[in-house]
Design an enzyme around this catalytic site. Structure first.
Site, PDB file in Angstrom:
ATOM      1  N   GLU A  96      84.477   2.399  48.723  1.00 51.21           N
ATOM      2  CA  GLU A  96      83.626   1.224  48.539  1.00 51.21           C
ATOM      3  C   GLU A  96      82.745   1.398  47.308  1.00 51.21           C
ATOM      4  O   GLU A  96      81.800   2.201  47.310  1.00 51.21           O
ATOM      5  CB  GLU A  96      82.740   0.988  49.764  1.00 51.21           C
ATOM      6  CG  GLU A  96      81.854  -0.245  49.605  1.00 51.21           C
ATOM      7  CD  GLU A  96      80.889  -0.464  50.744  1.00 51.21           C
ATOM      8  OE1 GLU A  96      79.995  -1.325  50.602  1.00 51.21           O
ATOM      9  OE2 GLU A  96      81.016   0.223  51.774  1.00 51.21           O
TER      10      GLU A  96
ATOM     11  N   ASP B 275      84.389  14.373  63.055  1.00 50.93           N
ATOM     12  CA  ASP B 275      85.251  13.470  63.827  1.00 50.93           C
ATOM     13  C   ASP B 275      84.873  12.038  63.447  1.00 50.93           C
ATOM     14  O   ASP B 275      83.846  11.521  63.872  1.00 50.93           O
ATOM     15  CB  ASP B 275      85.033  13.697  65.322  1.00 50.93           C
ATOM     16  CG  ASP B 275      86.021  12.941  66.185  1.00 50.93           C
ATOM     17  OD1 ASP B 275      86.511  11.868  65.740  1.00 50.93           O
ATOM     18  OD2 ASP B 275      86.301  13.387  67.312  1.00 50.93           O
TER      19      ASP B 275
END
Length: 410
Positions: free
Chosen positions: A100, A306
């Site tokens: 982004e 994670d």
């Protein structure tokens, strides 16, 4: 190479399943064979996926299965940000992996303003990883007796749990009953590991012990969603999961006006009407912030966390006060789940990214590096919130994305 071609041919013909290739070839040859087979099956070349340097032998049976290569994500750095916490003290550069445009620049600009204002103060309020198996009984009365015994026999349960780990320490057990069902929410200190696997193994051992102690108890699932893992929940917001951490700073009015071209009054109004009032009107439950998820996802990807735990790790609250023209700003993250050992943190690029912040590997004492990392993450989130609220208050958000997200010169 002949052996690889032979395996590829059999995969294409459907004679060998993709996951069976590992049983025939060594790890890296299996990775190549799978990729070549997929290229033939799909008719698409995968040169970029295949060109990324990756040692599947280091990943196999640890981090991923059926590997065919790797995905490239640009990695940038923001900072330094100055932090005065219990574990993080000094200046830190923060790696962020993202596709982004404008995100890294946004965090970097926020860090510059924070740096000009002094030190970000950070505090870890709570630290503990949880797992909550659910048990079923024939009656609510049996379920209640079970819950009572669990609460009264913490030491017995602790000994069973800690036999499964050399690092995990059971901190608490809390039963939650609904009819003839009981969830036992175990909370562990997991040292420098995020600890999800550690607490799962311990919870399974305790569940088996409790089934033996109570023949009427049946563990339906070792994770019963009261944990709550990879989900937003009131439980996580109130009781915490992982690290509950706060970061705060006071920005002088002259720094705001010169570097952000806005005022404390405008930023306060933007925060109240966007993050709080707008969030409430939209029905937001635990996301009274501008873009925690942006910053946390980029750090998670860079450092081998994670990534699915961005769901609960990015819940939280941005608070702003106009103090006579100066700006007080804080962020509170109730459920930040991070570690510096285990999982994806062991991979080469992820370990290097952690090393940039001085948080790779285990700490002395255990847990100190993971807590230091959590404080750094909270400061990066604070920087991202400060800059985005400022950009919104001056209507610069669209211009920034046009320039940095689309390469359009304005």
């Amino acid at each position: 190479m002949d052996k690889i071609e032979e395996v590829v041919d059999k995969v294409v013909k459907g004679e060998i399943e993709l996951h069976k290739v590992d049983e025939i070839l060594d790890a890296n040859a299996a990775m190549v064979a799978r990729r070549l087979a997929i290229e033939r099956i799909t008719g698409k070349g995968l040169p970029s996926i295949g060109s990324t340097i990756i040692d599947y032998a280091e990943i196999k049976d640890r981090n991923a299965e059926n590997v065919i290569g790797a995905t490239q994500i640009p990695l940038g750095v923001a900072g330094p940000v100055l932090i005065e916490g219990d574990y993080a003290r000094g200046g830190f550069l923060v790696p962020l992996a993202t596709t982004e445009g404008a995100l890294i620049a946004s965090v970097n600009r926020g860090m510059k303003v924070l740096r000009l204002s002094g030190y970000v103060k950070t505090k870890i309020i709570r630290d503990g990883m949880t797992r909550a198996p659910v048990f079923s009984f024939d009656s609510a009365i049996e379920a209640y007796s079970f819950s009572a015994w669990v609460k009264e026999n913490f030491e017995t349960i602790r000994k069973v749990a800690e036999r499964t780990t050399s690092h995990g320490k059971l901190k608490s057990v809390e039963p939650f009953q609904l009819g003839n069902n009981v969830w036992i929410r175990f909370e562990f200190d997991t040292g420098d590991a995020m600890g999800m696997n550690m607490v799962t193994v311990a919870a399974e051992a305790v569940s088996s012990f409790l089934e033996e102690r109570f023949p009427g108890a049946r563990c339906v699932a070792v994770s019963g969603n009261m944990c709550s893992d990879k989900k937003q929940s009131v439980t996580n917001e109130l009781l915490g999961r992982g690290k509950t951490v706060v970061a705060e700073a006071l920005i002088p009015s002259e720094v705001i006006e010169k570097n952000l071209r806005t005022t404390a009054e405008k930023i306060e109004e933007t925060n109240l009407k966007k993050n709080w009032l707008g969030g409430a009107r939209a029905g937001t439950l635990f996301q009274f912030n501008a873009h925690f998820a942006n910053v946390i996802a980029a750090i998670f990807i860079a450092t081998g966390q994670d990534v699915a735990q961005v769901v609960e790790s990015s819940t939280g609250y941005t608070w702003v006060e106009n103090r006579s023209g100066n700006l007080y700003i804080s962020v509170t993250l109730p459920s930040l789940e991070v570690g510096t050992v285990g999982g994806g943190t062991r991979l080469p690029t992820q370990r290097e990214a952690l090393s940039i912040m001085g948080v790779d590997g285990g700490g002395d004492p255990p847990g100190s590096k993971a807590r230091k990392f959590a404080e750094i993450v909270s400061a990066a989130v604070l920087a991202g919130e400060l800059n985005l609220l400022s950009a919104l208050s001056t209507r610069e958000l669209g211009k920034a994305h046009m320039k940095l997200g689309r390469g359009i010169k304005l």
